[in-house]
Design a protein around this motif. Structure first.
Motif, mmCIF file in Angstrom:
data_model
loop_
_atom_site.group_PDB
_atom_site.id
_atom_site.type_symbol
_atom_site.label_atom_id
_atom_site.label_comp_id
_atom_site.label_asym_id
_atom_site.label_seq_id
_atom_site.Cartn_x
_atom_site.Cartn_y
_atom_site.Cartn_z
ATOM 1 N N LEU A 76 -4.741 39.220 59.246
ATOM 2 C CA LEU A 76 -3.435 38.803 58.545
ATOM 3 C C LEU A 76 -2.386 38.400 59.533
ATOM 4 C CD1 LEU A 76 -3.853 41.823 55.920
ATOM 5 C CD2 LEU A 76 -4.242 39.257 55.434
ATOM 6 N N GLN A 77 -2.514 39.011 60.613
ATOM 7 C CA GLN A 77 -1.542 38.824 61.748
ATOM 8 C C GLN A 77 -1.459 37.514 62.136
ATOM 9 O OE1 GLN A 77 -2.763 41.521 64.890
ATOM 10 N NE2 GLN A 77 -1.886 43.190 63.758
ATOM 11 N N GLU A 78 -2.882 36.777 62.119
ATOM 12 C CA GLU A 78 -2.798 35.408 62.527
ATOM 13 C C GLU A 78 -2.207 34.558 61.511
ATOM 14 O OE1 GLU A 78 -3.556 34.588 65.398
ATOM 15 O OE2 GLU A 78 -4.241 36.528 66.076
ATOM 16 N N ILE A 79 -2.381 35.055 60.158
ATOM 17 C CA ILE A 79 -1.600 34.119 59.007
ATOM 18 C C ILE A 79 -0.325 34.151 59.528
ATOM 19 C CG2 ILE A 79 -1.269 34.173 56.686
ATOM 20 C CD1 ILE A 79 -4.098 35.156 56.132
ATOM 21 N N GLY A 80 0.232 35.406 59.738
ATOM 22 C CA GLY A 80 1.662 35.513 59.962
ATOM 23 C C GLY A 80 2.111 34.529 61.099
ATOM 24 N N HIS A 81 1.166 34.637 62.120
ATOM 25 C CA HIS A 81 1.400 33.805 63.343
ATOM 26 C C HIS A 81 1.469 32.079 62.924
ATOM 27 C CE1 HIS A 81 -0.009 36.894 66.536
ATOM 28 N NE2 HIS A 81 0.953 37.230 65.809
ATOM 29 N N LEU A 82 0.643 31.842 62.222
ATOM 30 C CA LEU A 82 0.594 30.465 61.677
ATOM 31 C C LEU A 82 1.822 30.125 60.816
ATOM 32 C CD1 LEU A 82 -3.152 29.849 60.478
ATOM 33 C CD2 LEU A 82 -2.174 28.922 62.453
ATOM 34 N N ARG A 83 2.276 30.984 60.156
ATOM 35 C CA ARG A 83 3.486 30.985 59.227
ATOM 36 C C ARG A 83 4.639 30.404 60.218
ATOM 37 N NH1 ARG A 83 1.936 34.952 54.476
ATOM 38 N NH2 ARG A 83 1.149 33.145 52.971
ATOM 39 N N ALA A 84 4.809 31.689 61.057
ATOM 40 C CA ALA A 84 5.836 31.580 62.017
ATOM 41 C C ALA A 84 6.148 30.356 62.790
ATOM 42 C CB ALA A 84 5.814 32.935 63.127
ATOM 43 N N ILE A 85 4.959 29.754 63.292
ATOM 44 C CA ILE A 85 5.024 28.459 64.208
ATOM 45 C C ILE A 85 5.443 27.445 63.419
ATOM 46 C CG2 ILE A 85 3.562 26.908 65.334
ATOM 47 C CD1 ILE A 85 1.850 29.174 66.318
ATOM 48 N N LYS A 86 4.774 27.332 62.061
ATOM 49 C CA LYS A 86 5.326 26.396 61.305
ATOM 50 C C LYS A 86 6.674 26.426 60.683
ATOM 51 C CE LYS A 86 0.388 24.916 60.206
ATOM 52 N NZ LYS A 86 -0.395 24.413 59.114
ATOM 53 N N ARG A 87 7.110 27.490 60.843
ATOM 54 C CA ARG A 87 8.566 27.684 60.337
ATOM 55 C C ARG A 87 9.633 26.792 61.516
ATOM 56 N NH1 ARG A 87 10.454 33.475 59.245
ATOM 57 N NH2 ARG A 87 12.729 32.161 59.041
ATOM 58 N N THR A 88 8.982 26.723 62.575
ATOM 59 C CA THR A 88 9.496 26.485 63.928
ATOM 60 C C THR A 88 9.348 24.865 64.081
ATOM 61 O OG1 THR A 88 9.466 28.530 64.650
ATOM 62 C CG2 THR A 88 10.313 26.950 66.211
ATOM 63 N N VAL A 89 8.367 24.568 64.237
ATOM 64 C CA VAL A 89 7.775 23.093 64.411
ATOM 65 C C VAL A 89 6.917 22.769 63.453
ATOM 66 C CG1 VAL A 89 7.787 23.366 66.943
ATOM 67 C CG2 VAL A 89 5.811 23.764 65.473
ATOM 68 N N LYS A 90 6.912 21.229 63.298
ATOM 69 C CA LYS A 90 6.147 20.576 62.108
ATOM 70 C C LYS A 90 4.689 20.779 61.981
ATOM 71 C CE LYS A 90 5.203 15.999 60.163
ATOM 72 N NZ LYS A 90 5.148 14.426 60.263
ATOM 73 N N GLY A 91 3.858 20.896 63.117
ATOM 74 C CA GLY A 91 2.592 21.400 63.472
ATOM 75 C C GLY A 91 1.795 20.422 63.034
ATOM 76 N N PHE A 92 0.492 20.699 62.624
ATOM 77 C CA PHE A 92 -0.607 19.671 62.250
ATOM 78 C C PHE A 92 -1.526 20.399 61.470
ATOM 79 C CE2 PHE A 92 -1.013 21.055 66.747
ATOM 80 C CZ PHE A 92 -2.337 21.846 66.426
ATOM 81 N N PRO A 93 -2.467 19.813 60.850
ATOM 82 C CA PRO A 93 -3.350 20.231 59.758
ATOM 83 C C PRO A 93 -4.581 21.169 60.786
ATOM 84 C CG PRO A 93 -3.016 18.130 58.932
ATOM 85 C CD PRO A 93 -2.307 18.333 60.250
ATOM 86 N N ARG A 94 -4.982 21.832 60.173
ATOM 87 C CA ARG A 94 -6.393 22.601 60.841
ATOM 88 C C ARG A 94 -7.190 21.555 61.462
ATOM 89 N NH1 ARG A 94 -9.386 26.080 56.953
ATOM 90 N NH2 ARG A 94 -9.928 24.075 55.926
ATOM 91 N N PRO A 95 -7.482 21.779 62.752
ATOM 92 C CA PRO A 95 -8.534 20.907 63.237
ATOM 93 C C PRO A 95 -9.952 21.366 62.968
ATOM 94 C CG PRO A 95 -7.649 22.266 65.155
ATOM 95 C CD PRO A 95 -6.834 22.534 63.683
#
Length: 329
Positions: free
Chosen positions: A121-140
């Protein structure tokens, strides 16, 4: 003839004068801006450039690179605790990326399952936090199969283990497999932080590093408690296996000692005269740092940032990771 008008209210006169002076100042600023800024047709691109300067490309690249490890951890922990990955919980975060290879529910005791689910659940939060800051990319494409982990263990010992190591077989194996992953991301955040320029990015990475460090500490503490326990059926202790994994990561990273198992040799400094290592740290008890290049060498499993493999069969994503794949083509 000059006409002089006298205002009977002197306060009103001074107020109007102050207003006229303020308006004049604003007018001067507007005129200067007009002359020194690009033409009106270029004003939009000018302000776009301002936004770029506020969020340096290097900052964006480093934070986006971290998504690779966050995806990996999220999928491994989710599958281990629940038997499902992001697609079963928050498919929007995967952005249509391919499903991981070989994820399975692990046979965990109650306490370990509780901890791993919290990590997930923490990792889900990390993904959301990063994608709020940068565009990101789909899961490789990720490979978290038992075969991928067996290959890592074989490399760590320099020969095939019999039977092949299965991270999902029991809670000890799963903790040993967990030992492989979060620490790599932790060292990446330590390495990235001094390179960042924007305060927002620094704050984000500091927050991510704090929790990743906590995860690694929990995993190490649980393994440290079990360090003398034989790992069936290999006639090896938990401690010995962690030492081999850390040695492998040092070799793959090709930048000296940046990793320590649960029993480390005494190096320099008072802190290191005690061989037990419930936490890893240098001679000043500071966390080690790694560059994206070193991390790719480790997670690809072959010590070469240009050659995909290991947990990333088709390579990691983001401009930094892709630049090494392109240079190898």
């Amino acid at each position: 003839m000059t006409m002089i008008y006298v205002n009977s209210d002197p306060h009103k006169t001074f107020s109007n004068m102050a207003l006229d002076i303020s308006i004049s100042k604003v007018s001067i600023v507007v005129l200067l801006t007009y002359f020194f800024l690009p033409s009106s047709s270029q004003h939009l691109s000018y302000f776009s450039d301002l936004r770029v300067r506020e969020n340096p490309k290097s900052d964006v690249d480093l934070v986006e690179f971290a998504l690779n490890l966050e995806y990996l951890e999220a999928e491994f922990f989710l599958f281990g605790a629940t038997g499902q990955g992001l697609d079963g919980f928050v498919p929007e975060l995967a952005e249509g990326g391919p499903s991981p290879i070989g994820g399975n529910r692990a046979s965990l005791d109650k306490d370990t399952k509780d901890v791993i689910l919290q990590f997930a659940l923490q990792e889900i939060g990390h993904l959301r936090a990063i994608k709020r800051t940068v565009k990101g990319f789909p899961r490789p494409l990720l490979n978290i199969s038992k075969e991928a982990f067996a290959q890592i263990m074989d490399s760590a010992f320099g020969e095939p283990l019999h039977p092949p190591f299965n991270p999902y077989a029991n809670h000890i194996n799963y903790l040993l497999a967990s030992y492989v992953i979060p620490y790599v991301g932790l060292t990446g955040y330590v390495g990235a932080n001094p390179e960042l320029q924007n305060g927002t990015f620094k704050k984000l990475v500091a927050g991510l590093l704090g929790v990743e460090s906590g995860q690694d500490a929990v995993i190490r503490a649980k393994l440290y408690h079990l360090r003398d326990l034989p790992v069936h059926p290999y006639n090896l202790t938990v401690e010995e296996i962690t030492n081999h994994i850390s040695r492998l990561r040092n070799e793959l990273g090709r930048k000296g000692v940046k990793d320590e198992g649960l029993l480390a040799p005494a190096y320099e400094g008072f802190e290191l005269k005690f061989a037990g290592k419930v936490l890893a740290g240098d001679k000043y008890s500071l966390a080690y740092s790694r560059t994206p290049k070193e991390i790719l060498r480790i997670v690809y499993g072959g010590g070469d940032e240009h050659v995909p493999g290991g947990f990333f069969p088709k390579g990691a994503d983001g401009r930094i990771a892709r630049s090494y794949l392109k240079s190898a083509a």
